[in-house]
Write a protein that holds these residues in place. Structure first.
Motif, PDB file in Angstrom:
ATOM      1  N   GLY A   1       0.942   8.290  11.041  1.00 39.89           N
ATOM      2  CA  GLY A   1       2.247   8.724  10.585  1.00 39.89           C
ATOM      3  C   GLY A   1       2.882   7.802   9.562  1.00 39.89           C
ATOM      4  O   GLY A   1       4.094   7.817   9.370  1.00 39.89           O
ATOM      5  N   ALA A   2       2.068   7.015   8.867  1.00 37.97           N
ATOM      6  CA  ALA A   2       2.571   6.057   7.882  1.00 37.97           C
ATOM      7  C   ALA A   2       1.919   6.354   6.532  1.00 37.97           C
ATOM      8  O   ALA A   2       0.695   6.332   6.411  1.00 37.97           O
ATOM      9  N   LYS A   3       2.733   6.629   5.542  1.00 36.89           N
ATOM     10  CA  LYS A   3       2.235   7.054   4.236  1.00 36.89           C
ATOM     11  C   LYS A   3       2.268   5.909   3.241  1.00 36.89           C
ATOM     12  O   LYS A   3       3.294   5.255   3.051  1.00 36.89           O
ATOM     13  N   ALA A   4       1.120   5.655   2.598  1.00 39.33           N
ATOM     14  CA  ALA A   4       1.053   4.654   1.534  1.00 39.33           C
ATOM     15  C   ALA A   4       1.584   5.285   0.253  1.00 39.33           C
ATOM     16  O   ALA A   4       1.050   6.294  -0.212  1.00 39.33           O
ATOM     17  N   ILE A   5       2.638   4.704  -0.313  1.00 47.64           N
ATOM     18  CA  ILE A   5       3.290   5.329  -1.474  1.00 47.64           C
ATOM     19  C   ILE A   5       3.195   4.496  -2.744  1.00 47.64           C
ATOM     20  O   ILE A   5       3.586   4.969  -3.818  1.00 47.64           O
ATOM     21  N   GLY A   6       2.688   3.282  -2.653  1.00 42.57           N
ATOM     22  CA  GLY A   6       2.604   2.466  -3.862  1.00 42.57           C
ATOM     23  C   GLY A   6       1.996   1.106  -3.573  1.00 42.57           C
ATOM     24  O   GLY A   6       1.734   0.760  -2.417  1.00 42.57           O
ATOM     25  N   VAL A   7       1.755   0.359  -4.634  1.00 46.47           N
ATOM     26  CA  VAL A   7       1.130  -0.953  -4.504  1.00 46.47           C
ATOM     27  C   VAL A   7       1.888  -1.978  -5.343  1.00 46.47           C
ATOM     28  O   VAL A   7       2.559  -1.633  -6.315  1.00 46.47           O
ATOM     29  N   GLN A   8       1.760  -3.219  -4.951  1.00 45.22           N
ATOM     30  CA  GLN A   8       2.251  -4.342  -5.738  1.00 45.22           C
ATOM     31  C   GLN A   8       1.019  -5.082  -6.238  1.00 45.22           C
ATOM     32  O   GLN A   8       0.173  -5.490  -5.446  1.00 45.22           O
ATOM     33  N   MET A   9       0.935  -5.239  -7.558  1.00 44.99           N
ATOM     34  CA  MET A   9      -0.272  -5.764  -8.181  1.00 44.99           C
ATOM     35  C   MET A   9      -0.027  -7.122  -8.825  1.00 44.99           C
ATOM     36  O   MET A   9       1.066  -7.417  -9.302  1.00 44.99           O
ATOM     37  N   THR A  10      -1.075  -7.913  -8.856  1.00 44.24           N
ATOM     38  CA  THR A  10      -1.155  -9.097  -9.708  1.00 44.24           C
ATOM     39  C   THR A  10      -2.408  -8.918 -10.552  1.00 44.24           C
ATOM     40  O   THR A  10      -3.524  -9.052 -10.057  1.00 44.24           O
ATOM     41  N   GLY A  11      -2.225  -8.536 -11.807  1.00 40.03           N
ATOM     42  CA  GLY A  11      -3.367  -8.173 -12.636  1.00 40.03           C
ATOM     43  C   GLY A  11      -4.006  -6.915 -12.100  1.00 40.03           C
ATOM     44  O   GLY A  11      -3.338  -5.885 -11.905  1.00 40.03           O
ATOM     45  N   ASP A  12      -5.300  -6.992 -11.817  1.00 41.39           N
ATOM     46  CA  ASP A  12      -6.041  -5.849 -11.272  1.00 41.39           C
ATOM     47  C   ASP A  12      -6.200  -5.970  -9.764  1.00 41.39           C
ATOM     48  O   ASP A  12      -6.995  -5.260  -9.168  1.00 41.39           O
ATOM     49  N   ARG A  13      -5.471  -6.860  -9.151  1.00 45.45           N
ATOM     50  CA  ARG A  13      -5.611  -7.137  -7.726  1.00 45.45           C
ATOM     51  C   ARG A  13      -4.385  -6.629  -6.956  1.00 45.45           C
ATOM     52  O   ARG A  13      -3.249  -6.883  -7.351  1.00 45.45           O
ATOM     53  N   ILE A  14      -4.639  -5.901  -5.877  1.00 45.78           N
ATOM     54  CA  ILE A  14      -3.564  -5.455  -4.997  1.00 45.78           C
ATOM     55  C   ILE A  14      -3.101  -6.628  -4.139  1.00 45.78           C
ATOM     56  O   ILE A  14      -3.909  -7.265  -3.455  1.00 45.78           O
ATOM     57  N   GLU A  15      -1.802  -6.909  -4.179  1.00 46.52           N
ATOM     58  CA  GLU A  15      -1.238  -7.937  -3.310  1.00 46.52           C
ATOM     59  C   GLU A  15      -0.733  -7.322  -2.005  1.00 46.52           C
ATOM     60  O   GLU A  15      -0.905  -7.886  -0.926  1.00 46.52           O
ATOM     61  N   SER A  16      -0.093  -6.154  -2.115  1.00 41.96           N
ATOM     62  CA  SER A  16       0.406  -5.483  -0.920  1.00 41.96           C
ATOM     63  C   SER A  16       0.541  -3.992  -1.191  1.00 41.96           C
ATOM     64  O   SER A  16       0.574  -3.549  -2.350  1.00 41.96           O
ATOM     65  N   VAL A  17       0.619  -3.232  -0.119  1.00 46.87           N
ATOM     66  CA  VAL A  17       0.771  -1.776  -0.188  1.00 46.87           C
ATOM     67  C   VAL A  17       2.084  -1.396   0.480  1.00 46.87           C
ATOM     68  O   VAL A  17       2.414  -1.879   1.566  1.00 46.87           O
ATOM     69  N   THR A  18       2.853  -0.552  -0.200  1.00 43.54           N
ATOM     70  CA  THR A  18       4.124  -0.073   0.349  1.00 43.54           C
ATOM     71  C   THR A  18       3.865   1.135   1.247  1.00 43.54           C
ATOM     72  O   THR A  18       3.205   2.094   0.838  1.00 43.54           O
ATOM     73  N   VAL A  19       4.393   1.077   2.446  1.00 39.41           N
ATOM     74  CA  VAL A  19       4.162   2.113   3.451  1.00 39.41           C
ATOM     75  C   VAL A  19       5.511   2.636   3.943  1.00 39.41           C
ATOM     76  O   VAL A  19       6.446   1.859   4.138  1.00 39.41           O
ATOM     77  N   VAL A  20       5.582   3.943   4.144  1.00 39.10           N
ATOM     78  CA  VAL A  20       6.800   4.562   4.669  1.00 39.10           C
ATOM     79  C   VAL A  20       6.473   5.300   5.958  1.00 39.10           C
ATOM     80  O   VAL A  20       5.516   6.080   6.011  1.00 39.10           O
ATOM     81  N   ARG A  21       7.285   5.036   6.995  1.00 36.09           N
ATOM     82  CA  ARG A  21       7.165   5.800   8.239  1.00 36.09           C
ATOM     83  C   ARG A  21       8.563   5.995   8.817  1.00 36.09           C
ATOM     84  O   ARG A  21       9.319   5.040   8.956  1.00 36.09           O
ATOM     85  N   ASP A  22       8.888   7.242   9.108  1.00 34.87           N
ATOM     86  CA  ASP A  22      10.208   7.586   9.656  1.00 34.87           C
ATOM     87  C   ASP A  22      11.335   7.040   8.791  1.00 34.87           C
ATOM     88  O   ASP A  22      12.358   6.549   9.297  1.00 34.87           O
ATOM     89  N   GLY A  23      11.137   7.115   7.465  1.00 37.38           N
ATOM     90  CA  GLY A  23      12.168   6.689   6.531  1.00 37.38           C
ATOM     91  C   GLY A  23      12.252   5.194   6.302  1.00 37.38           C
ATOM     92  O   GLY A  23      13.034   4.733   5.463  1.00 37.38           O
ATOM     93  N   GLU A  24      11.443   4.413   7.017  1.00 41.32           N
ATOM     94  CA  GLU A  24      11.476   2.953   6.885  1.00 41.32           C
ATOM     95  C   GLU A  24      10.327   2.473   6.000  1.00 41.32           C
ATOM     96  O   GLU A  24       9.173   2.860   6.207  1.00 41.32           O
ATOM     97  N   ARG A  25      10.654   1.643   5.018  1.00 44.06           N
ATOM     98  CA  ARG A  25       9.647   1.080   4.121  1.00 44.06           C
ATOM     99  C   ARG A  25       9.191  -0.278   4.620  1.00 44.06           C
ATOM    100  O   ARG A  25      10.005  -1.105   5.032  1.00 44.06           O
ATOM    101  N   ARG A  26       7.872  -0.480   4.542  1.00 41.17           N
ATOM    102  CA  ARG A  26       7.292  -1.761   4.906  1.00 41.17           C
ATOM    103  C   ARG A  26       6.236  -2.150   3.886  1.00 41.17           C
ATOM    104  O   ARG A  26       5.673  -1.290   3.183  1.00 41.17           O
ATOM    105  N   GLN A  27       5.946  -3.440   3.795  1.00 40.42           N
ATOM    106  CA  GLN A  27       4.878  -3.934   2.932  1.00 40.42           C
ATOM    107  C   GLN A  27       3.741  -4.462   3.808  1.00 40.42           C
ATOM    108  O   GLN A  27       4.001  -5.201   4.770  1.00 40.42           O
ATOM    109  N   ILE A  28       2.510  -4.065   3.486  1.00 42.51           N
ATOM    110  CA  ILE A  28       1.345  -4.616   4.162  1.00 42.51           C
ATOM    111  C   ILE A  28       0.558  -5.439   3.141  1.00 42.51           C
ATOM    112  O   ILE A  28       0.036  -4.904   2.157  1.00 42.51           O
ATOM    113  N   THR A  29       0.480  -6.724   3.380  1.00 42.78           N
ATOM    114  CA  THR A  29      -0.328  -7.593   2.528  1.00 42.78           C
ATOM    115  C   THR A  29      -1.786  -7.485   2.957  1.00 42.78           C
ATOM    116  O   THR A  29      -2.078  -7.524   4.161  1.00 42.78           O
ATOM    117  N   ALA A  30      -2.684  -7.321   2.008  1.00 36.32           N
ATOM    118  CA  ALA A  30      -4.092  -7.142   2.337  1.00 36.32           C
ATOM    119  C   ALA A  30      -4.983  -7.898   1.366  1.00 36.32           C
ATOM    120  O   ALA A  30      -4.716  -7.922   0.164  1.00 36.32           O
TER     121      ALA A  30
END
Length: 423
Positions: free
Chosen positions: A136-165
């Motif tokens: 029930g958590a939708k990935a809606i965007g990414v935060q990048m450094t160059g061509d590298r993903i630093e974190s992914v923005t996730v939304v669930r029940d209207g709440e936004r969270r960042q997952i660093t990976a």
């Protein structure tokens, strides 16, 4: 088909702040990737916008290649009581022919499982291996450094969270919204698929043969560039569906629902259908590696998101399992996936996809279907070849005339195409 209410007896899952591997999409590709990674001891989070079990448009068929991949993953127990399919029952132009699965390293047996059950089973298997499932958590965007993903923005029940990976595997299906945000593009100048599926009650749901009709006609009798199928599910149900091929120059303009309903009526007696088709859904399919932007420094697209789908029949579950395992293996073998992952996909699938895309393009021409189909259905040798190609049963190790000819056609097509697979 088992009816299960999504979310029954499930506590809410915690969205992690960070993880070694984030897998976005918990279909067969994503769940298999999570299972492989967790088994290796990787800290892996498996994310999906849906709450499982959830439905997905699919023919539900498992070729021997997909069936073998599931065994290799370790899902023998799940497959033990599923249908054992021996081959295809091909029909068209007044003829019918049963063709057993041709000899291959994948074995002589296929199966069929509703996607609602299959996807949930692979997801549960990944959790059993140690993956952290976040539903029930939708990935809606990414935060990048160059061509590298630093974190992914996730939304669930209207709440936004960042997952660093540290690494991200994108397996969010044919539309691949996260892939699109990373630069994935679908190129429709080569053949793509449109398909609709349904379920119906049948007295032949325990058949050992998948039905396939190569002569697909619309409600007004017009011949269409596609085929129909009836896949027995072994529980009183069959999956009834139709698929058609299209390109940007020759788009599929037919309405799929009346085509499917007409097809179901056509096969009603043959398959002892107890009523009209139900639960009709449809989908578009990018196929044959017709996408670019499949990898970056620490991320890869796999399965349907990478258009790893056979252009001749829309089969992609086998490629889902294979690309999942290969992507997890690459986590150890490469420090940057930008070039390594597309190169792997081209090496493994480029030639066969290029050949199949050319063949599929020809089949979008109305005059080609009867020209090839009418004499072809009456040739046991030709139909065995068709089943071998459509079932993804050719391997790089095959050295017979058919395999060599198909690979040669693929290499030639790759050289002359303006946009080879995965470019």
């Amino acid at each position: 088909m088992t009816t299960v209410t999504p979310g029954d007896d499930k506590p809410p899952t915690v969205i992690p702040e960070s993880t070694d591997l984030l897998v976005v999409g918990a279909g067969p590709a994503g769940a298999a990737a999570a299972a492989h990674a967790a088994r290796r001891g990787v800290d892996v989070a498996l994310l999906d916008a849906a709450v499982f079990p959830r439905d997905k448009t699919c023919g539900d068929g498992l070729t021997p290649r997909a069936y073998s991949a599931m065994h290799s993953l370790g899902m023998d127990e799940f497959l033990a009581d599923r249908p054992r399919i021996r081959g295809l029952e091909l029909n068209g132009w007044g003829a019918s022919r049963r063709v057993s699965w041709p000899s291959s390293p994948f074995g002589p047996v296929g199966s069929a499982v509703p996607r609602m059950e299959l996807d949930d089973a692979v997801r549960r298997f990944a959790v059993d291996q140690g993956a952290n499932m976040v539903e029930g958590a939708k990935a809606i965007g990414v935060q990048m450094t160059g061509d590298r993903i630093e974190s992914v923005t996730v939304v669930r029940d209207g709440e936004r969270r960042q997952i660093t990976a540290r690494n991200v595997i994108v397996a969010d299906g044919v539309r691949s919204r996260l892939g699109k945000s990373l630069g994935r593009q679908w190129h429709r100048d080569t053949a793509y698929g449109v398909a609709a599926r349904s379920y119906a009650r049948s007295d032949r749901s325990d058949s050992e043969w998948m039905g396939s009709h190569l002569e697909l006609r619309g409600p007004d009798g017009e011949l269409l560039p596609g085929y129909g199928w009836v896949f027995p599910l072994g529980d009183g149900l069959v999956n009834v569906g139709v698929g058609a091929l299209a390109t940007a120059r020759r788009p599929a303009s037919m309405a799929l629902r009346p085509v499917l309903e007409n097809y179901a009526q056509m096969v009603s007696g043959e398959w002892s259908l107890a009523g009209p088709p139900e639960q009709i859904t449809s989908a578009l399919l990018p196929m044959g590696g017709a996408v670019s932007g499949v990898a970056g420094a620490n991320w890869m697209l796999i399965g349907d998101a990478a258009a790893c789908v056979n252009p001749l029949n829309g089969e992609g579950i086998d490629y889902a399992f294979e690309t999942a395992e290969a992507a997890v293996s690459m986590l150890d073998s490469a420090s940057d996936y930008s070039d390594a992952w597309p190169a792997h996909l081209r090496r493994e699938y480029g030639a066969v996809f290029a050949a199949a895309r050319r063949a599929a393009g020809l089949l979008t021409l109305p005059q080609t279907v009867p020209l090839l189909g009418r004499p072809g259905i009456r040739s046991a040798t030709l139909m065995a070849t068709v089943v071998r190609v459509m079932g993804n049963l050719l391997t790089p190790e095959d050295t017979d005339v058919i395999a060599r000819a198909w690979r040669t056609a693929g290499r030639t097509a790759s050289k002359v195409e303006s946009r080879p697979p995965f470019t």
